[in-house]
Structure formats: C-alpha cells, structure tokens
Motif scaffolding. Structure first.
Motif, mmCIF file in Angstrom:
data_model
loop_
_atom_site.group_PDB
_atom_site.id
_atom_site.type_symbol
_atom_site.label_atom_id
_atom_site.label_comp_id
_atom_site.label_asym_id
_atom_site.label_seq_id
_atom_site.Cartn_x
_atom_site.Cartn_y
_atom_site.Cartn_z
ATOM 1 N N ALA A 195 0.757 -1.318 -0.058
ATOM 2 C CA ALA A 195 -0.026 -0.047 0.075
ATOM 3 C C ALA A 195 0.801 1.178 -0.139
ATOM 4 C CB ALA A 195 -0.877 0.100 1.368
ATOM 5 N N THR A 196 0.276 2.369 -0.399
ATOM 6 C CA THR A 196 0.946 3.739 -0.041
ATOM 7 C C THR A 196 0.327 4.405 0.987
ATOM 8 O OG1 THR A 196 -1.116 4.671 -1.554
ATOM 9 C CG2 THR A 196 1.199 3.889 -2.676
ATOM 10 N N LYS A 197 -0.796 3.975 1.497
ATOM 11 C CA LYS A 197 -1.574 4.861 2.555
ATOM 12 C C LYS A 197 -2.315 3.895 3.502
ATOM 13 C CE LYS A 197 -2.222 9.701 1.638
ATOM 14 N NZ LYS A 197 -3.311 10.815 1.500
ATOM 15 N N LEU A 198 -2.475 4.344 4.830
ATOM 16 C CA LEU A 198 -3.212 3.716 5.701
ATOM 17 C C LEU A 198 -4.648 3.731 5.515
ATOM 18 C CD1 LEU A 198 -2.409 2.014 8.395
ATOM 19 C CD2 LEU A 198 -2.842 4.296 9.788
ATOM 20 N N ASN A 199 -5.164 2.320 5.606
ATOM 21 C CA ASN A 199 -6.686 2.128 5.626
ATOM 22 C C ASN A 199 -7.248 1.181 6.500
ATOM 23 O OD1 ASN A 199 -6.915 -0.230 4.017
ATOM 24 N ND2 ASN A 199 -6.339 0.966 2.290
ATOM 25 N N ARG A 200 -8.585 0.915 6.618
ATOM 26 C CA ARG A 200 -9.099 -0.046 7.442
ATOM 27 C C ARG A 200 -8.749 -1.248 7.523
ATOM 28 N NH1 ARG A 200 -12.515 0.601 11.792
ATOM 29 N NH2 ARG A 200 -14.077 -1.477 12.186
ATOM 30 N N SER A 201 -8.342 -1.738 5.994
ATOM 31 C CA SER A 201 -8.012 -3.078 5.904
ATOM 32 C C SER A 201 -6.605 -3.358 6.815
ATOM 33 C CB SER A 201 -7.899 -3.556 4.340
ATOM 34 O OG SER A 201 -9.353 -3.408 3.778
ATOM 35 N N ALA A 251 0.703 -9.885 10.679
ATOM 36 C CA ALA A 251 0.197 -8.848 9.583
ATOM 37 C C ALA A 251 1.439 -8.038 9.227
ATOM 38 C CB ALA A 251 -0.644 -8.058 10.257
ATOM 39 N N TYR A 252 1.483 -7.820 7.962
ATOM 40 C CA TYR A 252 2.639 -6.916 7.100
ATOM 41 C C TYR A 252 1.843 -5.707 6.619
ATOM 42 C CZ TYR A 252 6.621 -10.050 8.630
ATOM 43 O OH TYR A 252 7.385 -10.770 9.471
ATOM 44 N N LEU A 253 2.670 -4.487 6.874
ATOM 45 C CA LEU A 253 2.246 -3.471 5.956
ATOM 46 C C LEU A 253 3.389 -2.906 5.168
ATOM 47 C CD1 LEU A 253 0.191 -1.416 5.100
ATOM 48 C CD2 LEU A 253 0.917 0.027 7.412
ATOM 49 N N LEU A 254 3.298 -3.216 4.001
ATOM 50 C CA LEU A 254 4.535 -3.129 3.033
ATOM 51 C C LEU A 254 4.343 -1.987 2.020
ATOM 52 C CD1 LEU A 254 5.221 -6.803 2.074
ATOM 53 C CD2 LEU A 254 6.004 -5.610 3.792
#
Length: 812
Positions: free
Chosen positions: A537-543, A551-554
């Motif tokens: 992703a580029t930005k934070l969202n509810r998913s 959980a990874y946020l890349l």
C-alpha cells in the motif's frame, strides 16, 4: 483481539465533526469555478500548492504519468491541462507532504486506529517503512524488507495454495499485475480476486456472450464520429470527469445525448469547461443531455425493452405498409393498439419507407433476433412502465431519437453492472446496439466505462480466477512449472471462504478490501482469524488496522514517483477504458528512501515463497522492459512491439475482433440474448409498502473507498456523508420529514440483522420507491448472497431496505 467498533463508532468514523452539515444548496454546473476551487483547496490542504500544480501539468501527457484515479483514456492530442477535479485530488492525495512514519505508529495502537474515520486514516499521509504488527504492544513496528519477505514466504509455504487469496486493486501496473498472477500460479493458486469482480464483472461475463469481446469496443474517435450517444447508468461528473470534454465536443457538434439514470446528476445536465476562459468568465454552460430519463433501481431492462419494442413494432408497421402498397391494398390493420406503432414508424421513416432496424446487419452478423423480437412484442406497455418507472411516451421518444441516428455510441457504467441482473443489463445494451448495427463502425460502438485506472488492464495480463482466460500452457512453457487448472475465487467467493474460516492468508496488492466488500460485520470478525495478512500500500486504511495473526504493511512507490532501478528510471503501463495501452513515467521524488516498487515487492515475496518455476525476478526488477517483453511473449497478438510503442500518441490499441465485426462467440455471430424476466426475482418482502430500493453512490469528494473530504457539491451536501437521498413523496408517505435522522435495515435475508445508523434524510430528485446513499458507508447492509448469479458482482445498486427513527443523536 480488540473488539469490533460498534454501529455508533461507525457513525463517528463517517461524519465530519469539524463543521456543521450543510444540505440543500445549489450545486451549479459540473466543472466551472467549483471545480477550480476544489483543486486549489486540495493542493493547499496536502501542502503541495506549487509542486502539486507542476505535477498536474504532466498528468496524462506524453512522457508524463497516467492518472492514478479513473481509467479514462489519454488522447493523442491532449488538452493544455489533461486532468479533472478528481484526478487532481488523487494526485495531491498521493504526493502529499504528510507521512505515516515510524513515530506515528509508535504513538498509536491498532485498537485505537480502528475507531478513526476512514478519511483520517488516509489523511495521515504516505507510509514510509515496512511494518509488522506486534501482538505485545498492539502496534505496527518497523521490520527490514528481508525479514518481512522471509516470514511471509515461510507462512505461505506452510499454507495450502487453495487457502490463500491474492487480491489486486485497479491501481497496479500491467508489469506488476503480470508478475503477481505468475507468482500466485507458480505457488499453486488461482485465487486471484480483484476489484473488477466488484465493479464490471458483469461486463466481463456479458459482453463475450453478446459480441465476443470482454471489454467495450469504443475508441476515442467514436465520440467525434457519432451522431447520438446513449448514456446509461454512469455519473460522469463524479466518476470520470475528463469524459465531459468528449461529451461537450460531441454536443457542440449537434450530437444528442440520451441519458438513462436513477438520479438527476449535474454532470449529466450542464458543464462549464474549467480550461475555457470564455466559459469561466461568462458562465456559459453546455447542456449535456438532450433527453433525460430517470429509471427506477433495477428497471433498466424494462426501459431498454421498451425502447426495443418501439423500434421493432415500428419496423413491423413499415413492413405491413410496404406489403399493402405492393398488393395495392389500402387496408390498415384494425387493431387500434398498432396505431402508435404506425405513427411512430411514419415519424422516423424516410419517404422511401426505409427499415427502422438494420436488417442487413441483423441477417449477416447476428443470431437470436427472432426470439428477442418476439419477447419485445409480447411485453405490455403497462408492465414496462411499471417496472422501469418511465412512461410509454418517454420510451418511444428515446426510440425515436435512436432511430433517427446513423451512428450511436452506447456508454454505460456500474449503475448497470452492480445489480442482480447485471449480466442481463449488459446483454440488453448490446441488444439495443445490434438492432441498428451500432457495433463495429465509426461512431457506433459500446463503451463500458471502467472505474480504477488499469482495473481493465490487469485482467488482460492474467489477473483472473478463471484459468480458461489465461494461456496456461504458454506460461508452463516459458517458466517451467505446472499451472493449477482449477477455478479460483472471485471476491464474493473469497469473502465466503474467509467468513467460513477456510482462507488462511490474504495478500493484497493495493486496495481497501474490507471497506469495498459486502457483509461488513461478518467480514471484519472473520478477518481477525486469518493466519496471515499482507498489505502492499501507499497509505493507511481500515484493511490495515484490522489484521490477521501475522500482519505486514509493505509500503510501495506510487505511480507518480520516480522509480529508479539498476538500469535507470523505469516506466510502467496500463490499459484505459477504451482498450488502449499507455506508458507512464514517475515525475516526483519518492516519499521515503525505504520504499520499494510494486514489482520489487512482488519479486521479494516470490523469491522467498516459491520452490519451482524459472523466472528472472531480479532481472525483471532491474529493467521493466524485460517484463514487457515477457508479456509480449505470452500475449503476442495483443502486445506486439510493446516496448517500441509504449509511448505511442493515443496509446496502443488492443486488438478486438468485434471492432471489425468479427464475432468470437460460440455461434460465430453477435448474439441477441433475451433476459428471462424484467426484474430480479426478489422475495415478497422486498416489495412491501414500507420498503425502498437502495442504490449506493460515490460523492464527488471520493474515489472508490478513498474519502478525500466531506463535500458533495453536486448533490448539495457538505460536512457529512451520513445522508440518504429520498423522493419527497416517499418521505411523507413513510411518516418522516426532510432532515430527520433514521436507521436503515436490510429488508431481505432477515435471519441476520444488518443495519446502519444515524442517516439524515435528504429530499432529492429520485424516482418514487427508490433511495440512495454513499458507498462504503452502506456496505454493512449488503448480504454476501446478494449478487449476480453469473458474474458474482455484488448488487450495490439495488437492495430493499426499511427505515426507522434513529436511536442515534442527530448530527451537530
């Protein structure tokens, strides 16, 4: 695990507490000073007034970057400013100076972030570092890319391929999409649900059955060559404003625009071109629609059958007149019900009594006409009026305009496709076009207006759950692996599998799946039980703030950013709504030096996960032209000379036999396909007196699930999104008043209670028996089972709902 936010929390997340809601003001025309002001405001708000304006000058330009918002085409001859209001918002949103960095995540638990509004999550700005959820602190903590890839690979290898989902939003480039589907298939999975499943899958199913093409046949020049446009169920002002330039040019040439739509929408009524100084200074407006017909939710098939009936019966009447003339008889059929058909025939026929229908085309190029014509003749006008909400006069008036035109462009959008009978809606658009040979000639084609930029293109390079649509044998030959042959999951299938606990891993290439999907409450509860969630992703969202056990946020580069790899700055490509491929080059500095490109992230996961297949992942990341070579080798006819033509003015046209009246169907012809009914087979409670049929909408301050702000000036709403638009007669009939605050509950499948609370009633120009409210706020109302049986597209444009006085406090 943290508790799910309550319904009242949902309300807090979707209203703007900073200003008092303002409702009912005059929107003015689409474009004009309202658009110019909105663009200026968003550039200032995101702290990029100068740099953002400079970037916008390169948007959709030769050697520039393709807009990250809608999928409308980039013309060969561009306007001085080739962007619209929503495109400017999307650019400012991506190149914002705000950052959701390490300090931000160190300061907030995910339990806390769950209570934030969607807008506020994304408003924190660009993600800057790869992050992993820490169960001990309930926070995202920094992680190295190598460690992230290694654990993701270990987890995926421990999960059966059929229990992993590989989701794709419409943002990803052709290059990334090709790599992503290849990674999934070498892994052993055809579970490739994508955003198209939730939007235009009805087109992907219906158009091949009708004309042998999975996409529309229209090209940009058709707007210069048509003499009539039927514009059906698509709000141009909100969803694809750059198309207004093409509509305005057509209207200026004298083209009639016949609009069939649920609501009165300013973008379909009047337009002031913000790039025309004379219009801006004088306030000169271009009226867009010459004829505007408001159809009821789900009434589109009946409306199109009515138009077809008028055409067919007029053609029948002309035939009778010709036979009588040849026989020398002056007899006129005594049946008075034919009088209107004879009068209509006389009004559209030339002196030589030409046919109303194109019989040469029908005989040479089509199959199934007689069955369709018989069905059209059989339907009574009173039934067509009741279901469509249009009068016989209106349907015959539309038919008269159609019959008097030689080259008609059929344009439609998600108002048709996101319905229980979405596939049949698409069949009916094709049927109307085929009646007068309006496919495969200049100015006469079908234009399916897609949503997100490249949502169409990712399908073209293999993002599909249907193995029969992918050259699996070719992939096997090129990359030395055995592709899975079983049919994978659509988004609806994926949701069902997640809710039932079958799915263990969800990898998301962009998007905000939890907000886009139906059955919100059950989905959020089940999402927490997933073993692995990976979000690119580029930005934070509810998913991202609701998550699995691991959980990874890349964070990835955005399309607008310079993508520097070993061979130099890279270009990517995408496909527009009119099936042309365009190159795109990033033009601004990346938000963080820690970001990787989407191809690099896909390659990193692939190398850590896969144990078979011969794919030069590293070489592809070094030089994206090698990925395009691989795409061309896989699809040689579609992508001939791909690299050489990448920045060809106007784009590379995708070969579509239907444009040349070559029909790749089972019959070898274009098919008239006759819907078996006029309206979906809903349970009896769907038609109770206290039930309205809900359609979900975008505001002009959002794109898909991204909420830029709380203004919808086109509909006279500011400061809130918690509104429901209703016909004023329905408001009174149901015992409410404009401004009352109500709860909405689903009126079908009532074994499970589905409700949203605290919606203010707004009187609006919408047919009786119908109502509308914003997406995704109303998604919790939609049962997972409420979808097209053939396409599995959620029926977001038709849902029976009830109203009750709200238990929530009124707004501010």
């Amino acid at each position: 695990m943290p508790a799910r936010p309550s319904c009242s929390t949902w309300r807090i997340m979707t209203k703007n507490p900073k200003r008092k809601p303002r409702i009912g003001f005059d929107s003015g025309p689409a474009g004009g000073w309202g658009s110019a002001k909105s663009v200026s405001e968003v550039l200032i708000r995101e702290h990029v007034p100068l740099s953002g304006a400079a970037l916008l000058a390169q948007q959709n330009k030769p050697e520039g970057y393709m807009c990250v918002s809608c999928a409308w085409a980039k013309p060969a001859k561009t306007h001085p400013l080739e962007f619209c209001e929503n495109g400017a918002k999307a650019t400012a949103w991506e190149v914002t100076s705000r950052r959701a960095d390490r300090d931000f995540f160190a300061a907030h638990t995910l339990t806390e972030l769950e209570s934030w509004r969607d807008h506020d999550l994304e408003e924190q700005g660009r993600l800057t570092h790869p992050m992993r959820w820490d169960a001990g602190t309930d926070k995202y903590a920094p992680v190295t890319w190598d460690d992230a890839f290694a654990e993701i690979g270990r987890e995926l290898r421990a999960i059966l391929p059929e229990k992993a989902e590989f989701y794709t939003s419409g943002r990803a480039s052709l290059e990334t999409s090709y790599m992503y589907q290849l990674m999934a298939r070498i892994y052993g999975s055809n579970n490739l649900p994508d955003s198209s499943n939730m939007c235009h899958e009805s087109s992907s199913v219906g158009l091949p059955e009708s004309i042998g093409a999975s996409v529309g046949t229209a090209i940009l020049s058709d707007f210069q060559n048509c003499d009539c446009i039927f514009y059906i169920a698509q709000n141009v002002g909100t969803s694809s404003p750059r198309l207004l330039h093409d509509l305005q040019d057509a209207v200026d040439r004298g083209v009639k625009v016949v609009t069939i739509n649920l609501l009165r929408e300013p973008g379909l009524e009047r337009f002031i071109n913000p790039q025309a100084p004379s219009e801006m200074l004088t306030g000169k407006e271009t009226p867009i629609s010459s004829n505007y017909y408001q159809v009821r939710s789900g009434g589109d098939i009946a409306a199109m059958f009515g138009i077809a009936k008028a055409l067919i019966e007029a053609d029948d009447a002309l035939h009778v007149a010709r036979v009588s003339k040849v026989s020398g008889s002056d007899d006129v059929p005594e049946d008075p019900s034919n009088a209107a058909a004879f009068a209509f025939a006389a009004s559209v026929a030339a002196a030589d009594n030409k046919h109303v229908l194109d019989h040469d085309f029908i005989q040479t190029h089509t199959a199934g006409f007689e069955e369709f014509a018989a069905a059209a003749r059989t339907y009574e006008w009173c039934e067509l009026e009741r279901v469509s909400g249009l009068t016989r006069r209106e349907m015959m008036e539309a038919a008269r305009v159609y019959a008097a035109s030689d080259a008609v462009l059929m344009v439609y959008g998600m108002g048709l496709t996101q319905q229980l009978m979405g596939v049949e809606n698409v069949h009916m658009v094709a049927n109307l076009a085929l009646l007068r040979g309006n496919v495969g000639k200049p100015g006469a084609n079908i234009c399916a207006v897609r949503g997100h930029s490249n949502v169409q293109g990712q399908r073209t390079v293999g993002i599909t759950e249907k193995p029969g649509l992918v050259p699996l044998d070719k992939l096997k030959e090129l990359y030395q692996f055995e592709p899975p042959r079983w049919e994978g999951h659509t988004t609806v299938d994926a949701c069902k599998s997640i809710i039932e606990g079958e799915t263990k891993a969800f990898v998301s290439l962009g998007g905000n799946f939890l907000r886009a999907a139906p059955e919100t409450e059950a989905m959020e509860a089940a999402w927490r039980k997933l073993r692995l969630t990976v979000q690119i992703a580029t930005k934070l969202n509810r998913s991202h703030v609701i998550h699995g056990e691991i959980a990874y946020l890349l964070p990835c580069l955005g399309r607008i950013e310079i993508d520097e790899q070993a061979s130099g700055p890279q270009a990517v490509s995408m496909e527009s709504s009119v099936a042309h491929f365009h190159g795109s080059r990033g033009k601004t500095k990346p938000a963080s030096p820690e970001l990787l490109s989407e191809p690099a992230i896909v390659a990193g996961i692939a190398k850590a996960t896969l144990t078979e297949g011969r794919v030069p992942w590293d070489r592809w990341v070094d030089d994206y032209s090698l990925i395009r070579n691989a795409i061309e080798e896989t699809y040689p006819e579609t992508f001939k000379d791909f690299n050489r033509r990448l920045f060809q003015p106007g784009g590379i046209p995708r070969p579509l036999p239907a444009r040349e009246r070559k029909w790749v169907t089972k019959s070898g012809k274009a098919n008239f396909l006759t819907p078996g009914r006029l309206f979906p087979d809903l349970p009896e409670e769907a038609f109770a007196d206290d039930v309205l049929h809900l359609a979900s909408l975008r505001s002009n301050d959002q794109f898909n699930t991204t909420i830029y702000g709380y203004s919808d000036r086109f509909r006279g709403v500011d400061g809130t999104r918690q509104v429901v638009f209703m016909n004023r007669k329905d408001i009174v009939r149901l015992g409410f008043g404009a401004g009352d605050v109500v709860d909405l509950t689903t009126a079908i499948d009532t074994q499970t209670r589905r409700a949203v609370k605290g919606f203010r009633i707004v009187g609006y120009d919408i047919p009786e028996g119908c109502c509308a409210a914003y997406y995704p706020e109303t998604n919790p109302l939609f049962p997972l089972s409420h979808h097209s049986p053939k396409a599995k597209t959620p029926s977001y444009k038709l849902l029976p709902v009830r109203f009750s006085p709200s238990t929530e406090l009124p707004f501010n």
